[in-house]
Design a protein around this motif. Structure first.
Motif, PDB file in Angstrom:
ATOM      1  N   UNK A 164      13.410 -45.669 -24.178  1.00  9.36           N
ATOM      2  CA  UNK A 164      12.265 -45.235 -24.988  1.00  9.36           C
ATOM      3  C   UNK A 164      11.966 -46.263 -26.072  1.00  9.36           C
ATOM      4  N   UNK A 165      13.028 -46.775 -26.707  1.00  6.92           N
ATOM      5  CA  UNK A 165      12.826 -47.767 -27.756  1.00  6.92           C
ATOM      6  C   UNK A 165      12.182 -49.043 -27.204  1.00  6.92           C
ATOM      7  N   UNK A 166      12.593 -49.419 -26.001  1.00  5.27           N
ATOM      8  CA  UNK A 166      12.004 -50.616 -25.385  1.00  5.27           C
ATOM      9  C   UNK A 166      10.491 -50.406 -25.228  1.00  5.27           C
ATOM     10  N   UNK A 167      10.131 -49.218 -24.726  1.00  2.00           N
ATOM     11  CA  UNK A 167       8.706 -48.931 -24.537  1.00  2.00           C
ATOM     12  C   UNK A 167       7.976 -48.848 -25.875  1.00  2.00           C
ATOM     13  N   UNK A 168       8.635 -48.236 -26.882  1.00  2.00           N
ATOM     14  CA  UNK A 168       8.036 -48.185 -28.228  1.00  2.00           C
ATOM     15  C   UNK A 168       7.770 -49.601 -28.727  1.00  2.00           C
ATOM     16  N   UNK A 169       8.791 -50.459 -28.600  1.00  2.68           N
ATOM     17  CA  UNK A 169       8.688 -51.810 -29.157  1.00  2.68           C
ATOM     18  C   UNK A 169       7.555 -52.590 -28.497  1.00  2.68           C
ATOM     19  N   UNK A 170       7.486 -52.521 -27.158  1.00  4.53           N
ATOM     20  CA  UNK A 170       6.432 -53.248 -26.448  1.00  4.53           C
ATOM     21  C   UNK A 170       5.056 -52.681 -26.820  1.00  4.53           C
ATOM     22  N   UNK A 171       4.938 -51.358 -26.825  1.00  4.96           N
ATOM     23  CA  UNK A 171       3.642 -50.725 -27.114  1.00  4.96           C
ATOM     24  C   UNK A 171       3.202 -51.022 -28.542  1.00  4.96           C
ATOM     25  N   UNK A 172       4.178 -50.974 -29.461  1.00  2.00           N
ATOM     26  CA  UNK A 172       3.821 -51.232 -30.861  1.00  2.00           C
ATOM     27  C   UNK A 172       3.464 -52.706 -31.068  1.00  2.00           C
ATOM     28  N   UNK A 173       4.134 -53.588 -30.340  1.00  3.30           N
ATOM     29  CA  UNK A 173       3.815 -55.013 -30.455  1.00  3.30           C
ATOM     30  C   UNK A 173       2.434 -55.303 -29.886  1.00  3.30           C
ATOM     31  N   UNK A 174       2.067 -54.601 -28.816  1.00  7.08           N
ATOM     32  CA  UNK A 174       0.788 -54.869 -28.152  1.00  7.08           C
ATOM     33  C   UNK A 174      -0.348 -54.003 -28.695  1.00  7.08           C
ATOM     34  N   UNK A 175      -0.014 -53.042 -29.548  1.00  4.94           N
ATOM     35  CA  UNK A 175      -1.044 -52.169 -30.111  1.00  4.94           C
ATOM     36  C   UNK A 175      -1.556 -51.125 -29.125  1.00  4.94           C
ATOM     37  N   UNK A 176      -0.696 -50.704 -28.170  1.00  2.00           N
ATOM     38  CA  UNK A 176      -1.103 -49.675 -27.208  1.00  2.00           C
ATOM     39  C   UNK A 176      -0.851 -48.275 -27.780  1.00  2.00           C
TER      40      UNK A 176
END
Lengths: 138, 405
Positions: free
Chosen positions: B290-302
């Motif tokens: 979940x954290x991996x997905x949070x980090x990617x989404x937050x970095x990309x602004x999704x």
């Protein structure tokens, strides 16, 4: 006993290349002895639990297989050591090979649920471990 | 009453979710190799993670930013790419270790080969991520982790000399195997202060819409939860020191570690060890994916939220799907899960400054946390723990790999 990333032959080779000298046979034997005695003790503890019916036959068998593999790894680390020609290293490697074979026999005895055979191999393994403890690396 | 219950739930979930593959294996190894001598490392790491979690929660409550989003906003995308890549790589390695841990727990109980259980374990993690909510993951799975209290029970049944145990809280040097001692100390730090915990904790606070009024709750949850959680790690170390060390067993496999509870808990020992390992790894695997997905989404602004259905944040869901699959492949490649775990934990400490120091800058910036900036003591504690761990890791990791003593 290492337990972190173990020294593979490549790591040993790099270490040798960096240090520019041959390893001390006493240390080579000491490391392998410590590791082998740890695996032998683990096998004893597993069988002790099996004898007291605290551990299942299935788990004990698997634990003994892992111990035997561990002993084989220790023996292999000695076999790949460049100073195998040293008589002390060769003696230690033979003793660990015997411990490995006894642990395998113990696993088969557990599989057959034969307490007498388990006890016999336990005594032989203890004797082998004692020889290793007091032997070339002492 | 509602607030007290919320606080208790927060403390219990932090506490019960503390044990996972890294903390269990490093504590078991520490106890078997050095007795009580490395208890100080767990205490130090627990202090570090409690302080860092409090900071992450404070940042989220006051700025409504997660750690990843705030670093990206403050330092820019180019700068952020460095901690992002470091954390992403570590997340994959640690997630692989956790999935391996679940498979090992099943193997201990069934005697079947590890590789049979890797894909089912990964699938189970994915299904819960796909179907579950943040609350279910944070509270439900973490509460199951209370099973790991069995280690505390075992300690009391083994009757240690408490003065010897207390002595282990003071750092002392070993008489032998210095490199190994340092390596395990570093691995304990890495197992406890995981970068993923910071962003996961902050993302949870954003998911639960924390605000300034939650600062006291945050302080108590992070302090008490992590503090009590560390007692379980300490109990694993003490049990290992009391059962395995006197027999000359140095833990190199989970089969050896699993023997530690049997003398104290009889036939339940193995079951409880496997349950603690399996549940702990399952909870941690969910959090890391979940954290991996949070980090990617937050970095990309999704869009990102575990509480949205997958079609509302499809890219977020795709990311955790892919990372769970990749981590399962790492374990399926045949790598030894215990060695992977220890190496991942040590590498974590090397990567930690890259993630933590930008985070500290934000916690000293009034634009993010208003008047609630860090105290000098808080900054000093983190700089000392993370800096000392990093320097130690630079020395002991190569030494251990090259076979130093």
């Amino acid at each position: 006993v290492t337990g972190g990333p173990r020294r593979g032959p490549a790591a040993v080779a790099i270490a040798l290349a960096l240090s520019g000298c041959a390893p001390d046979p006493r240390r080579t034997i000491g490391d392998a002895t410590e590791g082998a005695l740890s695996w032998a003790s683990s096998a004893h503890l597993a069988v002790e639990g099996w004898t007291d019916r605290r551990l299942s036959t299935r788990f004990t068998r698997a634990a003994l297989e892992r111990c035997q593999r561990g002993l084989e790894e220790e023996r292999a680390s000695l076999a790949s050591a460049p100073d195998l020609a040293d008589a002390r290293v060769a003696t230690a490697a033979r003793e660990i090979a015997e411990m490995s074979a006894l642990t395998a026999a113990r696993g088969e005895a557990v599989e057959k649920e034969d307490p007498d055979a388990v006890a016999r191999s336990a005594a032989a393994l203890s004797a082998s471990a004692a020889r290793l403890r007091e032997g070339p690396g002492a | 009453v509602k607030n007290v219950l919320k606080l208790l739930l927060g403390v219990v979930t932090s506490f019960a979710g503390f044990i996972e593959v890294g903390s269990l294996s490093t504590s078991a190894q520490a106890g078997s190799a050095f007795g009580f001598q490395l208890l100080w490392a767990i205490a130090l790491a627990a202090m570090g993670v409690a302080v860092l979690a409090e900071m992450a929660g404070r940042l989220a409550a006051l700025s409504r930013h997660t750690v990843a989003a705030a670093i990206r906003e403050h330092f820019g995308v180019h700068f952020y790419s460095v901690p992002f890549v470091a954390e992403a790589l570590l997340d994959v390695l640690v997630l692989a270790s956790e999935i391996g841990g679940i498979a090992i727990a099943v193997r201990l109980l069934t005697g079947t080969a590890l590789l049979w259980w890797v894909l089912p374990a990964a699938l189970l993690v994915w299904v819960l991520l796909w179907r579950g909510t943040f609350g279910m993951i944070e509270n439900g799975v973490s509460l199951l982790g209370l099973v790991s209290l069995c280690f505390v029970v075992a300690v009391f049944r083994l009757h240690p000399h408490w003065s010897d145990v207390a002595h282990g809280l003071l750092p002392t040097l070993p008489t032998h195997h210095h490199a190994r001692y340092g390596f395990i100390a570093v691995s304990i730090l890495g197992a406890t202060i995981s970068p993923y915990l910071l962003n996961f904790y902050a993302s949870g606070a954003v998911e639960e819409k924390w605000s300034e009024k939650d600062l006291v709750t945050n302080r108590l949850v992070s302090g008490l939860g992590m503090g009590f959680g560390s007692t379980i790690s300490m109990a694993v170390l003490v049990t290992s020191a009391l059962v395995l060390r006197p027999r000359g067993i140095a833990v190199e496999s989970y089969e050896q570690a699993a023997l530690m509870l049997t003398p104290a808990l009889g036939r339940w020992g193995l079951v409880l060890f496997a349950a603690s390992l399996g549940v702990g790894c399952f909870g941690a695997a969910l959090e890391i994916a979940l954290n991996f997905a949070y980090t990617v989404a937050q970095a990309a602004g999704w869009n990102w939220s575990e509480d949205l259905v997958p079609r509302q944040d499809a890219r977020f869901s795709l990311v955790y799907t892919v990372v769970v699959g990749v981590a399962a492949l790492v374990i399926l490649s045949g790598i030894d899960p215990l060695r992977l775990t220890l190496l991942s934990m040590a590498l974590t400490v090397i990567v930690l400054p890259i993630v933590v120091f930008p985070f500290l800058v934000l916690l000293n910036d009034e634009a993010y946390v208003g008047p609630h900036t860090n105290t000098r003591v808080g900054n000093a504690v983190i700089v000392l723990i993370v800096g000392a761990g990093f320097l130690m890791a630079l020395v002991v990791v190569p030494l251990q790999i090259l076979g130093g003593q």
